[in-house]
Scaffold this active site. Structure first.
Site, PDB file in Angstrom:
ATOM      1  N   ASP A 167       7.281  -3.191  -0.001  1.00 48.02           N
ATOM      2  CA  ASP A 167       8.030  -4.250   0.679  1.00 48.02           C
ATOM      3  C   ASP A 167       8.015  -3.935   2.176  1.00 48.02           C
ATOM      4  O   ASP A 167       7.573  -2.872   2.613  1.00 48.02           O
ATOM      5  CB  ASP A 167       9.441  -4.379   0.127  1.00 48.02           C
TER       6      ASP A 167
HETATM    7  C1  NOJ Z   1      11.174  -8.650   2.324  1.00 48.41           C
HETATM    8  C2  NOJ Z   1      11.532  -9.165   0.971  1.00 48.41           C
HETATM    9  O1  NOJ Z   1      12.320  -8.219   0.280  1.00 48.41           O
HETATM   10  C3  NOJ Z   1      10.327  -9.515   0.127  1.00 48.41           C
HETATM   11  O2  NOJ Z   1      10.773 -10.118  -1.079  1.00 48.41           O
HETATM   12  C4  NOJ Z   1       9.395 -10.398   0.884  1.00 48.41           C
HETATM   13  O3  NOJ Z   1       8.305 -10.765   0.074  1.00 48.41           O
HETATM   14  C5  NOJ Z   1       8.927  -9.648   2.123  1.00 48.41           C
HETATM   15  N1  NOJ Z   1      10.079  -9.348   2.948  1.00 48.41           N
HETATM   16  C6  NOJ Z   1       7.874 -10.404   2.922  1.00 48.41           C
HETATM   17  O4  NOJ Z   1       8.442 -11.470   3.561  1.00 48.41           O
END
Ligand code: NOJ
Length: 764
Positions: A292
């Site tokens: 993430d």
């Molecule tokens: C953080 C989020 O937790 C995740 O779900 C998301 O896909 C990413 N950012 C990218 O935007």
């Protein structure tokens, strides 16, 4: 470190054969192409494939002049230093970025473009929690399909969805992105969404890679505070959290995103048990793991990695393949391999996985095939897509109360008062994570009602209570603006004159979602006060609750007589709600997450285990020494599976085809469901089990099947579920999948709290 490395190597050696046997993504022809390309790659180029960066530009032209960040990214792209970009959107922008990578780098390896296409791209569908309440797998698949058609026409090849985190805590704002509290339903929905995004063939120009996220346990963050630590036992991990990941991995999902949290002391990015032993080895996952945003770096904050270099080491050796914006791999992986700390075979394994998906997408044949401006013009926000969005939205609405049969609104109603800020809000229905949905583009409820009645009915509107327009966009909205109640008088005035009042309450779009955890999930501001004033002057008040999570407000639930839970329904929200209000569609949704009576009850969920003192002993009703609250019931306000219709359904007692079942036999359970009311309608027939005694305690109820069925008024349909060994199996506290002989209760009904039961014995 050495132990981790040894384990990683064992996994590397065993994984390919298991993968070949199991995973639909493993095809000999593609594997051969991957190997051939890998042989040509330098270490630097290999590391390049494992970096994902965010593009801060999504306009046309290679890189906006004067934007230093973008310039640096462009240089990296040209050297083959990037495997994937996120947040570059649009046919032209993706074309230009792709060109940088393909035409300048030595090997010309194309990029994958990722984006959060969560519940629609330009045409926005209900938030996933709302959509899950439809229990309609076809509708859910169709919404992901439309999202993929639109997103791929805008150059995207990869969505960071579905979020498959089973969630029990509505304080956690991200429950809006999930499918609720049940692992079985959550798994079926995850598979439907994956199918909608990936289709049957990833090389098709309108299919895209899907991502099961967040692996694992993210929804169990302590106290529902986002990004917080997670500590769960093995049985919950295996039986509640992991099932949707296991199912999608085995079905060929293209990627898995790990999570921000630690699980029992190990950050998910650095967890080789989760990533290698389970996902890659035991389940034969054939895609790749993406971290993430910045989460590899965050292992330093967790106190797990001492610096970014060690974080890179932890992530790559434990199985994380691609680094989203931590720059840990970019800065340290080459050095780690050259010093011998990381075996090159570990890097190769990660690169193989990334290249495999690029071949599956067909990018080596035509890197620009998704960046087609004609398709982009033709395929976004079409009438057809909006019609599908309206259909999915109406199916997602849950009718909680209709005590006075005010709904559906008939022709006798000539004067409707529409009240509440949210009724005239064209933005909130888009919800959080609205992709490229344009702010303020949704059909508001007021518009939906006007569209439905035309000039035949007088429709008046008053805002009543106020809500800030940008609560929590990126700021913490700790205090909501004071409402002096000055809008009440007008609202009361129109309510007095109306035949029916439609009163909206709830949350604005960005009051839920990532980073929007709350300790108080009751209605904000003066919404409840206004409800109480309005019901004093009109008996026919229809409350429309629009929120991204279960809202705790006992007075609202108890004092209202007509109540619709509509979540944030997307582009066509207002029309879809009007379809239900005026009876064009008979509501059929059922809650997928319990609504608590009190915040202090959280977590409250239907598939809990039995306490040792679940109830007062006989004659002991006054005693306090049993598992309860002294000031509240144990049960939720509304349980999982609950939702009513304009008609009524009666269930016969379930019947088994046999009262015993051998391990390799099957038994059928059938029930007759009769529509006893005045409307045709759909019912979600739910099938639960309880394993009465087991080597590891089992929940008091577990959903094992469901069927959404249309039953015409007066008609009876027989619904049958087949029970086999798998239906009765579970993961023990040691993570072993077993079916144990003994007694099982088989339950069928229209809600988790309204079932009829029959007993089945599983024989040795
Ligand atoms: C953080 C989020 O937790 C995740 O779900 C998301 O896909 C990413 N950012 C990218 O935007």
């Amino acid at each position: 470190m050495h132990q981790v490395m040894a384990l990683a190597m064992v996994c590397l050696l065993v994984a390919p054969s298991i993968l070949r046997a199991q995973n639909p993504l493993i095809e000999d022809e593609i594997e051969a192409k991957v190997e051939a390309l890998l042989q040509k790659m330098t270490l630097e180029e290999k590391v390049g494939q494992l970096n994902q960066h965010s593009g801060s530009w999504d306009v046309t032209g290679p890189v906006p002049a004067g934007n230093e960040y973008a310039q640096r990214r462009a240089e990296l792209l040209k050297k083959g230093g990037v495997g994937s970009m996120l947040n570059i959107v649009g046919a032209e922008a993706t074309y230009e970025a792709q060109k940088l990578a393909v035409e300048n780098s030595r090997l010309g390896i194309p990029l994958i473009f990722g984006y959060d296409v969560v519940h629609g791209f330009k045409t926005i569908f209900p938030i996933p929690l709302g959509e899950s309440a439809s229990w309609d797998l076809k509708a859910i698949e169709s919404s992901a399909r439309v999202a993929a058609i639109e997103a791929t026409a805008s150059g995207l090849t990869w969505t960071f969805a579905p979020m498959v985190d089973v969630g029990r805590d509505p304080r956690w704002g991200r429950v809006m992105e999930g499918a609720g509290e049940d692992p079985y339903l959550g798994t079926q929905i995850a598979l439907a969404r994956m199918k909608g995004f990936q289709g049957d063939d990833l090389t098709d120009e309108n299919t895209m890679m899907a991502t099961a996220k967040h692996f694992a346990g993210y929804a169990f963050s302590e106290s529902g505070r986002d990004y917080n630590t997670v500590d769960v036992g093995t049985t919950t991990l295996y039986n509640i959290i992991l099932p949707p990941f296991e199912a999608t991995a085995k079905a060929g999902i293209a990627s898995v995103m790990n999570s921000f949290n630690d699980l029992n002391g190990i950050p998910a990015n650095g967890d080789s048990f989760l990533q290698r032993e389970l996902l890659k080895e035991a389940w034969g996952f054939g895609g790749f793991i993406i971290s993430d945003w910045g989460s590899i770096r965050q292992m330093i904050n967790h106190g797990y990695s001492k610096d970014l270099k060690q974080a890179a080491y932890h992530a790559i050796t434990s199985g994380n393949d691609m680094d989203m914006e931590s720059q840990a791999y970019q800065n340290h992986l080459k050095e780690l391999v050259e010093s011998g700390e990381v075996d090159i075979r570990i890097v190769d394994e990660a690169v193989r996985r990334v290249l495999r998906m690029k071949f599956h997408l067909g990018l080596f044949d035509d890197p620009y095939k998704y960046s087609d401006t004609d398709r982009e013009k033709a395929l976004l926000y079409t009438d057809e897509h909006r019609a599908i969005a309206r259909d999915v939205a109406k199916r997602s609405i849950v009718l909680l109360k209709n005590d006075r049969s005010v709904l559906p609104i008939g022709d006798d109603v000539k004067n409707i008062a529409v009240i509440g800020h949210l009724a005239n809000d064209k933005d909130t229905p888009l919800g959080n994570w609205r992709g490229r949905g344009e702010s303020g583009s949704a059909v508001s409820l007021l518009e939906g009602i006007q569209n439905a009645v035309g000039s035949k009915v007088k429709v008046s509107y008053a805002e009543g209570y106020t809500m800030s327009t940008d609560d929590g966009v990126f700021n913490r909205a700790l205090h909501f603006p004071e409402d002096d109640g000055s809008g009440f008088a007008e609202a009361i005035k129109i309510a007095k004159k109306a035949d029916v009042v439609i009163l909206t309450v709830g949350e604005k779009a960005l009051q839920t979602g990532e980073g929007r955890s709350k300790v108080d999930i009751s209605l904000t501001g003066r919404q409840l006060d206004l409800f109480n004033e309005i019901r004093k002057v009109n008996d026919n008040v229809v409350v429309v609750l629009m929120a991204g999570r279960p809202i705790v407000e006992p007075e609202l639930y108890e004092q209202s007589t007509t109540l619709l839970n509509t979540f944030h329904l997307g582009t066509e929200a207002g029309n879809a709600i009007a379809d239900v209000l005026f009876g064009k569609y008979n509501p059929s949704g059922k809650l997928t997450m319990s609504i608590p009576r009190a915040i202090g009850q959280i977590p409250v969920y239907y598939n809990h285990k039995s306490a040792g003192r679940p109830s007062p002993g006989p004659g002991d009703e006054g005693s306090v020494f049993w598992s309860h609250f002294n000031d509240e019931e144990n049960t939720p306000q509304y349980p999982f599976g609950y939702g009513i219709s304009y008609t009524t359904f009666e269930y016969s007692a379930p019947e088994l085809s046999g009262s015993t079942m051998g391990m390799n036999e099957t038994v059928e359970v059938s029930v007759d469901v009769t529509n006893t009311g005045d409307f045709d309608g759909e019912e979600v027939v739910q099938f639960y089990i309880r394993d009465r005694f087991a080597s590891t305690m089992r929940p008091v109820q577990e959903l094992k099947g469901f069927e959404k069925v249309m039953i015409k008024k007066g008609e009876t349909k027989t619904i049958t579920f087949t029970i086999d060994k798998e239906t009765l199996s579970f993961y023990t506290h040691k993570g072993e999948w077993v079916a144990e002989p003994g007694m099982f209760s088989i339950m069928i009904g229209g809600s988790s709290d309204n079932v009829q039961m029959v007993e089945l014995e599983l024989l040795d």
